[in-house]
Design a protein around this motif. Structure first.
Motif, PDB file in Angstrom:
ATOM      1  N   ALA A 195       0.834  -1.206   0.000  1.00  7.84           N
ATOM      2  CA  ALA A 195       0.000   0.000   0.000  1.00  7.84           C
ATOM      3  C   ALA A 195       0.871   1.259   0.000  1.00  7.84           C
ATOM      4  N   ASP A 196       1.971   1.235   0.754  1.00  9.10           N
ATOM      5  CA  ASP A 196       2.891   2.369   0.763  1.00  9.10           C
ATOM      6  C   ASP A 196       3.447   2.618  -0.636  1.00  9.10           C
ATOM      7  N   LEU A 197       3.819   1.531  -1.320  1.00  5.35           N
ATOM      8  CA  LEU A 197       4.396   1.656  -2.663  1.00  5.35           C
ATOM      9  C   LEU A 197       3.360   2.185  -3.649  1.00  5.35           C
ATOM     10  N   ALA A 198       2.130   1.694  -3.554  1.00  5.53           N
ATOM     11  CA  ALA A 198       1.065   2.172  -4.437  1.00  5.53           C
ATOM     12  C   ALA A 198       0.826   3.668  -4.243  1.00  5.53           C
ATOM     13  N   ALA A 199       0.871   4.125  -2.997  1.00  7.71           N
ATOM     14  CA  ALA A 199       0.682   5.549  -2.723  1.00  7.71           C
ATOM     15  C   ALA A 199       1.813   6.374  -3.332  1.00  7.71           C
ATOM     16  N   GLU A 200       3.025   5.837  -3.262  1.00  6.85           N
ATOM     17  CA  GLU A 200       4.173   6.544  -3.859  1.00  6.85           C
ATOM     18  C   GLU A 200       4.020   6.642  -5.374  1.00  6.85           C
ATOM     19  N   ILE A 201       3.591   5.546  -6.009  1.00  7.77           N
ATOM     20  CA  ILE A 201       3.401   5.542  -7.462  1.00  7.77           C
ATOM     21  C   ILE A 201       2.323   6.539  -7.869  1.00  7.77           C
ATOM     22  N   SER A 202       1.210   6.555  -7.127  1.00 12.55           N
ATOM     23  CA  SER A 202       0.099   7.448  -7.477  1.00 12.55           C
ATOM     24  C   SER A 202       0.463   8.917  -7.306  1.00 12.55           C
ATOM     25  N   GLY A 203       1.489   9.202  -6.500  1.00 16.52           N
ATOM     26  CA  GLY A 203       1.905  10.580  -6.278  1.00 16.52           C
ATOM     27  C   GLY A 203       2.902  11.105  -7.296  1.00 16.52           C
ATOM     28  N   LEU A 204       3.341  10.265  -8.229  1.00 15.47           N
ATOM     29  CA  LEU A 204       4.300  10.705  -9.249  1.00 15.47           C
ATOM     30  C   LEU A 204       3.601  11.579 -10.294  1.00 15.47           C
ATOM     31  N   PRO A 205       4.351  12.388 -11.042  1.00 14.65           N
ATOM     32  CA  PRO A 205       3.744  13.243 -12.065  1.00 14.65           C
ATOM     33  C   PRO A 205       2.888  12.437 -13.041  1.00 14.65           C
ATOM     34  N   ASN A 206       1.708  12.966 -13.363  1.00 11.21           N
ATOM     35  CA  ASN A 206       0.846  12.243 -14.295  1.00 11.21           C
ATOM     36  C   ASN A 206       1.303  12.475 -15.729  1.00 11.21           C
ATOM     37  N   MET A 207       0.703  11.750 -16.651  1.00  9.61           N
ATOM     38  CA  MET A 207       1.147  11.807 -18.042  1.00  9.61           C
ATOM     39  C   MET A 207       0.882  13.157 -18.687  1.00  9.61           C
ATOM     40  N   PHE A 208      -0.141  13.864 -18.236  1.00 10.67           N
ATOM     41  CA  PHE A 208      -0.409  15.192 -18.772  1.00 10.67           C
ATOM     42  C   PHE A 208       0.783  16.110 -18.509  1.00 10.67           C
ATOM     43  N   GLU A 209       1.343  16.014 -17.296  1.00 11.11           N
ATOM     44  CA  GLU A 209       2.521  16.815 -16.972  1.00 11.11           C
ATOM     45  C   GLU A 209       3.705  16.411 -17.835  1.00 11.11           C
ATOM     46  N   VAL A 210       3.863  15.119 -18.069  1.00  9.72           N
ATOM     47  CA  VAL A 210       4.991  14.619 -18.858  1.00  9.72           C
ATOM     48  C   VAL A 210       4.862  15.056 -20.314  1.00  9.72           C
ATOM     49  N   VAL A 211       3.645  15.074 -20.834  1.00  9.05           N
ATOM     50  CA  VAL A 211       3.430  15.592 -22.192  1.00  9.05           C
ATOM     51  C   VAL A 211       3.939  17.028 -22.277  1.00  9.05           C
ATOM     52  N   GLY A 212       3.673  17.814 -21.254  1.00 12.75           N
ATOM     53  CA  GLY A 212       4.166  19.186 -21.227  1.00 12.75           C
ATOM     54  C   GLY A 212       5.680  19.255 -21.251  1.00 12.75           C
ATOM     55  N   THR A 213       6.334  18.339 -20.561  1.00  4.72           N
ATOM     56  CA  THR A 213       7.795  18.298 -20.549  1.00  4.72           C
ATOM     57  C   THR A 213       8.334  17.990 -21.947  1.00  4.72           C
ATOM     58  N   VAL A 214       7.699  17.045 -22.632  1.00  2.00           N
ATOM     59  CA  VAL A 214       8.122  16.705 -23.998  1.00  2.00           C
ATOM     60  C   VAL A 214       7.881  17.893 -24.933  1.00  2.00           C
ATOM     61  N   GLU A 215       6.760  18.562 -24.772  1.00  2.00           N
ATOM     62  CA  GLU A 215       6.473  19.744 -25.589  1.00  2.00           C
ATOM     63  C   GLU A 215       7.558  20.811 -25.402  1.00  2.00           C
ATOM     64  N   SER A 216       7.974  21.029 -24.161  1.00  3.25           N
ATOM     65  CA  SER A 216       9.017  22.019 -23.880  1.00  3.25           C
ATOM     66  C   SER A 216      10.346  21.597 -24.505  1.00  3.25           C
ATOM     67  N   LEU A 217      10.653  20.311 -24.455  1.00  3.32           N
ATOM     68  CA  LEU A 217      11.877  19.793 -25.066  1.00  3.32           C
ATOM     69  C   LEU A 217      11.896  20.086 -26.560  1.00  3.32           C
ATOM     70  N   VAL A 218      10.797  19.813 -27.237  1.00  4.29           N
ATOM     71  CA  VAL A 218      10.714  20.051 -28.676  1.00  4.29           C
ATOM     72  C   VAL A 218      10.797  21.543 -28.984  1.00  4.29           C
ATOM     73  N   ALA A 219      10.153  22.363 -28.161  1.00  5.61           N
ATOM     74  CA  ALA A 219      10.192  23.822 -28.381  1.00  5.61           C
ATOM     75  C   ALA A 219      11.612  24.348 -28.267  1.00  5.61           C
ATOM     76  N   ARG A 220      12.364  23.860 -27.270  1.00  4.51           N
ATOM     77  CA  ARG A 220      13.752  24.295 -27.121  1.00  4.51           C
ATOM     78  C   ARG A 220      14.597  23.855 -28.306  1.00  4.51           C
ATOM     79  N   HIS A 221      14.321  22.648 -28.808  1.00  2.02           N
ATOM     80  CA  HIS A 221      15.078  22.143 -29.955  1.00  2.02           C
ATOM     81  C   HIS A 221      14.816  22.991 -31.189  1.00  2.02           C
ATOM     82  N   VAL A 222      13.571  23.388 -31.402  1.00  5.10           N
ATOM     83  CA  VAL A 222      13.207  24.204 -32.576  1.00  5.10           C
ATOM     84  C   VAL A 222      13.897  25.560 -32.499  1.00  5.10           C
ATOM     85  N   LYS A 223      13.910  26.176 -31.302  1.00  3.61           N
ATOM     86  CA  LYS A 223      14.535  27.479 -31.136  1.00  3.61           C
ATOM     87  C   LYS A 223      16.043  27.416 -31.347  1.00  3.61           C
ATOM     88  N   ALA A 224      16.635  26.271 -30.941  1.00  2.40           N
ATOM     89  CA  ALA A 224      18.090  26.127 -31.087  1.00  2.40           C
ATOM     90  C   ALA A 224      18.475  26.031 -32.561  1.00  2.40           C
TER      91      ALA A 224
END
Length: 380
Positions: free
Chosen positions: A351-380
């Motif tokens: 149960a402790d482990l499940a609570a830790e997993i559920s508290g990690l960043p969700n996929m919506f947040e991760v999509v934002g991280t990938v979007e930022s990565l691509v934006a930085r690459h385009v600007k470079a």
């Protein structure tokens, strides 16, 4: 943006990257998932656009480039090298189709599962960021090194002197179980995925007896790993418990006849897992992470050597116990089941482990991280 997902050659590794691909699509991005022809149904069942890039199946990579079938080594280190070279040959068989795909459909980013070794090469060829996504709690690095050695001819043709490093590593392993030397990563909450069918009421209702689920993973067939599943079922069936056996229908039929307290077939994980007291399985990545995310104690029998490391970590954490394949006697498995079912500490740690997993960043947040990565690459 255009996101190319490069899948592995089996349903298990495809299941691992499907949720993020679906989230990318739901965020409005254009998504394609590339895989060999025999994996097209698995991807399309997830309502994702699938592109075949090879007519070869993963099993054909067990034959080396000279056409000689490679024997499976007994030594653990040599087995890791064998695995890496096998995945490398599989990646090589997909590379021509992948390069042709990106010529016609230039992506903005390439996302590959941890064992999809064609992904970094394709990203380098296309000149776009490469995102590596973990599909379990981690594989031995020797597998990566051996895959790179196998892919040396392809890397040379592409003008590469080394396997390209990921621009972003997405890890699903909870922090408490990450190795001390794990690479810097964007953590992401693990979301189980499996094929769907109509859900029967017995899956989310409990009987008066403890419920134990047995699995040998999604890759089991009547001709592959069936003996592993049959052995686990026979051993666990000796307990006075309700037994659920997660297996494809053709495999479930092969298991018949079964005792009255044993039910085999397709099992919906989100409905059945919360009602399980224990799961006994082969330590596959998706199975292990799936039941960890639902807080179910586990007994792990790592029949594949690369699963031993994270099985040991999960056991030390206290949410599982590991039995080595050479020690998987009926007596040992029955004793382990009885111990885990009667000791509340396993359930508490799970149960402790499940609570830790559920508290990690969700996929919506991760999509934002990938979007930022691509934006930085385009600007470079």
């Amino acid at each position: 943006m255009r996101v190319l997902f490069v899948a592995g050659g089996t349903s298990g590794v495809i299941f691992g990257i499907v949720p993020l691909a679906q989230e990318m699509r739901n965020a409005g991005h254009e998504v394609l998932m590339a895989a060999p022809e025999n994996c097209m149904p698995t991807i399309m069942n997830a309502a994702l656009p699938a592109v075949p890039v090879s007519s070869k199946a993963m099993q054909e990579a067990l034959v080396d480039r000279r056409g000689v079938r490679v024997p499976i080594p007994e030594d653990l280190h040599e087995r890791y090298i064998f695995n890496g070279r096998t995945f490398g040959r599989y990646a090589a068989s997909c590379l021509e189709g992948l390069l042709a795909l990106v010529d016609r459909w230039p992506p903005d980013v390439v996302v590959g599962g941890a064992l999809a070794f064609a992904a970094p090469l394709v990203a380098a060829y296309a000149g776009v960021p490469y995102v590596k996504q973990a599909i379990d709690m981690g594989e031995p690095r020797t597998i990566d090194l051996a895959a790179a050695a196998e892919l040396a001819p392809e890397m040379e043709q592409l003008g590469l002197y080394d396997m390209p490093r990921p621009d972003l590593f997405i890890d699903i392993c909870p922090p408490s179980l990450r190795p001390w030397d794990a690479p810097v990563a964007q953590l992401m909450r693990y979301v189980p995925y499996s094929t769907q069918r109509p859900v029967q009421s017995w899956t989310y209702r409990r009987s008066d007896r403890p419920r134990v689920l047995v699995s040998a993973g999604s890759r089991v067939t009547p001709d592959s790993d069936f003996g592993i599943l049959r052995g686990l079922v026979d051993k666990v069936s000796q307990l006075d418990v309700e037994v659920l056996v997660a297996a494809p229908e053709d495999v479930a039929q092969r298991l018949q006849p079964l005792p009255p307290h044993v039910r085999a077939g397709w099992i919906p994980l989100p409905q059945a897992a919360p009602k399980c007291d224990l799961v006994v399985h082969h330590a596959g990545g998706n199975t292990t992470m799936g039941y960890a995310s639902y807080g179910v104690p586990q007994i792990l029998v790592p029949y594949l050597p690369y699963c031993v490391d994270y099985s040991e970590r999960l056991s030390r954490y206290g949410a599982a116990t590991m039995i080595l394949p050479e020690e998987d006697s009926a007596e040992n498995i029955v004793q382990a089941c009885a111990r885990v079912l009667t000791d509340p500490a396993y359930r508490e740690r799970a149960a402790d482990l499940a609570a830790e997993i559920s508290g990690l960043p969700n996929m919506f947040e991760v999509v934002g991280t990938v979007e930022s990565l691509v934006a930085r690459h385009v600007k470079a």
